[in-house]
Design an enzyme around this catalytic site. Structure first.
Site, PDB file in Angstrom:
ATOM      1  N   HIS A  13      -9.665 -11.461   8.572  1.00  0.00           N
ATOM      2  CA  HIS A  13      -9.471 -12.899   8.410  1.00  0.00           C
ATOM      3  C   HIS A  13      -8.066 -13.220   7.906  1.00  0.00           C
ATOM      4  O   HIS A  13      -7.363 -12.379   7.331  1.00  0.00           O
ATOM      5  CB  HIS A  13     -10.512 -13.469   7.445  1.00  0.00           C
ATOM      6  CG  HIS A  13     -10.413 -12.896   6.064  1.00  0.00           C
ATOM      7  ND1 HIS A  13      -9.436 -13.270   5.159  1.00  0.00           N
ATOM      8  CD2 HIS A  13     -11.150 -11.954   5.428  1.00  0.00           C
ATOM      9  CE1 HIS A  13      -9.586 -12.604   4.042  1.00  0.00           C
ATOM     10  NE2 HIS A  13     -10.616 -11.784   4.174  1.00  0.00           N
ATOM     11  N   GLU A  84     -17.998  -9.023   3.345  1.00  0.00           N
ATOM     12  CA  GLU A  84     -17.170  -8.150   2.522  1.00  0.00           C
ATOM     13  C   GLU A  84     -18.010  -7.472   1.447  1.00  0.00           C
ATOM     14  O   GLU A  84     -19.143  -7.874   1.158  1.00  0.00           O
ATOM     15  CB  GLU A  84     -16.031  -8.968   1.896  1.00  0.00           C
ATOM     16  CG  GLU A  84     -15.077  -8.210   1.000  1.00  0.00           C
ATOM     17  CD  GLU A  84     -14.332  -7.046   1.677  1.00  0.00           C
ATOM     18  OE1 GLU A  84     -15.015  -6.094   2.113  1.00  0.00           O
ATOM     19  OE2 GLU A  84     -13.087  -7.075   1.731  1.00  0.00           O
TER      20      GLU A  84
END
Length: 199
Positions: A13, A84
């Site tokens: 990202h 994550e």
């Protein structure tokens, strides 16, 4: 890249406020910064000529938004295993702060109190790999830095505690996994490519 064997592209990202400060950002659902959005758009140009059989994204907004700005929001499938690492009590803290209290601590070996262990993150990565290997064709994945590293070393059949710390990964970068000769020889084909970002 080979036209015969599938390639798995891994997009990290774009920037968030915490990626710029270096704070551990696990499940805290931060948006992209303005620069993060700009760099995510630049991924579109990098990826435009590649055909993907499937596109997967973490459900966290920083990954989803990067996916959207890269041009794949309409076709992406959310995979909760792509989130994550859960940093537990270390969420939002700097590495220097953690090491001031625990000098010998290593994320990929020790995990996080109140969060995930390396075994738990490894299990998630193995599930993702199992699904990816069933896809016929190229795959694109949007996720976060530490998880992408675990996914990569598991693709190679290695243990995260031994190898993950050697892999640097920039925001909005592109990496690729694949095979050397056949489906029994997994390799890294590209790592931390961010030349599309520019100055």
């Amino acid at each position: 890249m080979s036209e015969e064997l599938p390639v798995i592209y891994l997009a990290r990202h774009g920037d968030t406020a915490w990626s710029l400060t270096g704070q551990y950002t696990g499940l805290t659902d931060l948006p992209l910064t303005e620069r993060g959005e700009r760099n995510a758009r630049r991924l579109m140009e990098r990826l435009k000529d590649i055909t993907f059989a499937r596109v997967f994204t973490s459900p966290l907004q920083r990954a989803v938004r990067t996916c959207e700005l890269s041009g794949f929001g309409a076709v992406a499938e959310v995979d909760r295993d792509l989130v994550e690492w859960d940093y537990g009590v270390y969420e939002g803290r700097l590495s220097s702060e953690v090491h001031a209290q625990h000098p010998d601590w290593q994320l990929f070996r020790d995990g996080c109190p109140g969060g995930e262990s390396p075994a738990q993150v490894t299990a998630r990565a193995d599930r993702v790999i199992g699904r990816i290997r069933k896809v016929h064709g190229n795959v694109l994945v949007f996720s976060s830095g530490h998880f992408i590293r675990v996914l990569t070393v598991r693709w190679l059949g290695l243990e995260p505690s031994v190898s993950c710390s050697y892999f640097m990964l920039s925001t909005a970068s592109l990496s690729a996994l694949g095979y050397k000769h056949d489906l029994t020889h997994p390799v890294i084909r590209l790592w931390n490519d961010d030349h599309h970002i520019g100055a």
